[in-house]
Design a protein around this motif. Structure first.
Motif, PDB file in Angstrom:
ATOM      1  N   LEU B  17       9.720   4.266  51.213  1.00 15.97           N
ATOM      2  CA  LEU B  17       9.379   2.932  51.725  1.00 15.97           C
ATOM      3  C   LEU B  17       7.880   2.812  51.964  1.00 15.97           C
ATOM      4  N   ASN B  18       7.305   3.831  52.572  1.00 18.79           N
ATOM      5  CA  ASN B  18       5.864   3.782  52.846  1.00 18.79           C
ATOM      6  C   ASN B  18       5.059   3.664  51.560  1.00 18.79           C
ATOM      7  N   ASP B  19       5.407   4.506  50.587  1.00 20.10           N
ATOM      8  CA  ASP B  19       4.634   4.516  49.335  1.00 20.10           C
ATOM      9  C   ASP B  19       4.794   3.210  48.557  1.00 20.10           C
ATOM     10  N   LEU B  20       6.031   2.693  48.542  1.00 22.11           N
ATOM     11  CA  LEU B  20       6.244   1.451  47.780  1.00 22.11           C
ATOM     12  C   LEU B  20       5.619   0.239  48.472  1.00 22.11           C
ATOM     13  N   ARG B  21       5.418   0.355  49.783  1.00 17.58           N
ATOM     14  CA  ARG B  21       4.771  -0.748  50.512  1.00 17.58           C
ATOM     15  C   ARG B  21       3.250  -0.571  50.561  1.00 17.58           C
ATOM     16  N   ALA B  22       2.794   0.599  50.152  1.00 17.54           N
ATOM     17  CA  ALA B  22       1.351   0.862  50.202  1.00 17.54           C
ATOM     18  C   ALA B  22       0.641   0.126  49.068  1.00 17.54           C
ATOM     19  N   GLU B  23      -0.641   0.291  49.006  1.00 13.84           N
ATOM     20  CA  GLU B  23      -1.410  -0.285  47.895  1.00 13.84           C
ATOM     21  C   GLU B  23      -2.072   0.854  47.150  1.00 13.84           C
ATOM     22  N   GLN B  25      -2.990   3.892  44.612  1.00 14.11           N
ATOM     23  CA  GLN B  25      -2.412   5.059  43.955  1.00 14.11           C
ATOM     24  C   GLN B  25      -1.039   5.483  44.492  1.00 14.11           C
ATOM     25  N   PRO B  26      -0.838   5.512  45.821  1.00 10.70           N
ATOM     26  CA  PRO B  26       0.506   5.923  46.307  1.00 10.70           C
ATOM     27  C   PRO B  26       1.614   5.017  45.778  1.00 10.70           C
ATOM     28  N   ARG B  27       1.334   3.724  45.765  1.00  8.69           N
ATOM     29  CA  ARG B  27       2.342   2.774  45.269  1.00  8.69           C
ATOM     30  C   ARG B  27       2.560   2.953  43.773  1.00  8.69           C
ATOM     31  N   GLU B  28       1.462   3.083  43.036  1.00  7.89           N
ATOM     32  CA  GLU B  28       1.579   3.247  41.579  1.00  7.89           C
ATOM     33  C   GLU B  28       2.372   4.506  41.243  1.00  7.89           C
ATOM     34  N   GLN B  29       2.082   5.593  41.970  1.00  6.92           N
ATOM     35  CA  GLN B  29       2.782   6.853  41.711  1.00  6.92           C
ATOM     36  C   GLN B  29       4.259   6.741  42.067  1.00  6.92           C
ATOM     37  N   ALA B  30       4.530   6.084  43.205  1.00  7.85           N
ATOM     38  CA  ALA B  30       5.931   5.925  43.627  1.00  7.85           C
ATOM     39  C   ALA B  30       6.690   5.077  42.612  1.00  7.85           C
ATOM     40  N   LEU B  31       6.063   4.028  42.130  1.00 10.10           N
ATOM     41  CA  LEU B  31       6.718   3.173  41.126  1.00 10.10           C
ATOM     42  C   LEU B  31       6.976   3.945  39.838  1.00 10.10           C
TER      43      LEU B  31
END
Lengths: 84, 218
Positions: B17-23, B25-31
């Motif tokens: 949840l944190n990574d997908l809500r982040a902006e 690199q973390p979000r891109e990697q999680a996606l």
């Protein structure tokens, strides 16, 4: 439309009416709980005792049962568990 | 397939949840990780539906997963954490894939075709039951004729279409609304009226849905 409706369609429509009347889980209700139920099954917990309404629905609804089996196939595959 | 052999980091529900809500690199990697997980999952989950070892499957799976990812991100706040996040995501993705496959079949065949008895037009996943005897067969045939008449002539075409789309094809009221170009609330009302009408018509014939069902399951 003079062609007869198949037995399977009549059966499923009648089952739908019975379930709605009996206040049993609808397919949508069961779907909402299916991930939790599947995880319980995958972790050797007694899902049928913890969530008997879901189990009951699966026993009566071939489509949801098929969906559940497909979900289980994913979770039980070597690549299925990607969550800590 | 290109995604085979890719190692994906494990995350807790909260990390997902944190990574997908982040902006960034973390979000891109999680996606990217979630995409890989879901495509792999579909290959297992659709084994009995389509051939998952063809190049065409990769394109199809890509479409399904892209659509599922949009839904997952939209519904992130509704994830209650009662299951593993990836189980919840697999469920949504499998639903997207099966709904799309079913919708394609539905669009390929008219409702008349679905109601017709042509072999192969509609193959339910019903569990096979033991064959009824001659008396039961006659009773079933009579009941079938009765219920068929009710469905064909007692319900309006819209009621019949919506009810069959919901019960037989597993479409959600939202999907039915889109297919029938109606508002979702109107579909709920239509379905309610269809059920009530069908039950009332059965009662006038001295029948209940349970009795009809029992006759076919005995």
């Amino acid at each position: 439309m003079s062609e007869p409706i198949g037995t399977d369609i009549v059966q499923r429509l009648m089952r739908h009416l019975v379930e709605i009347e009996a206040g049993k889980l609808s397919c949508q209700d069961a779907f909402a709980l299916l991930d939790e139920y599947a995880d319980l099954c995958c972790h050797q917990k007694e899902a049928e005792k913890i969530m008997p309404l879901v189990q009951n629905h699966l026993h009566q609804c071939p489509d949801c049962q098929a969906f559940y089996e497909a979900l289980l196939a994913i979770l039980q595959s070597p690549e299925g568990a990607n969550n800590d | 397939m290109g995604w085979r052999g890719i190692t994906v980091a494990k995350r807790s529900n909260q990390q997902w949840l944190n990574d997908l809500r982040a902006e960034g690199q973390p979000r891109e990697q999680a996606l990217a990780d979630l995409h890989t997980i879901l495509v792999r999952g579909l290959q297992q989950g659709l084994l009995h539906q389509i051939n998952t070892n063809t190049p065409e499957f990769a394109a199809l799976a890509e479409d399904f997963v892209q659509e599922a990812l949009i839904k997952i991100l939209d519904q992130l706040d509704s994830f209650a954490g009662r299951s593993l996040f990836t189980t919840w995501a697999h469920k949504i993705t499998l639903h997207v894939a099966l709904t799309e496959l079913r919708r394609k079949r539905w669009q390929d065949h008219s409702l008349d075709g679905l109601l017709a008895t042509d072999e192969g037009e509609y193959t339910p996943l019903l569990v096979a039951s033991s064959s009824p005897g001659p008396a039961e067969q006659t009773e079933q045939a009579d009941l079938m004729a009765q219920v068929q008449q009710l469905l064909l002539h007692g319900l309006t075409e819209k009621q019949r279409t919506a009810l069959i789309a919901l019960v037989i094809h597993g479409l959600s009221p939202e999907q039915i609304a889109a297919e029938m170009e109606m508002k979702t609330n109107a579909v709920y009302k239509l379905l309610h009226d269809a059920r009530l009408r069908l039950r009332t018509l059965l009662e006038k014939q001295g029948l209940t849905p349970a009795q009809v069902l029992q006759a076919f399951e005995s």
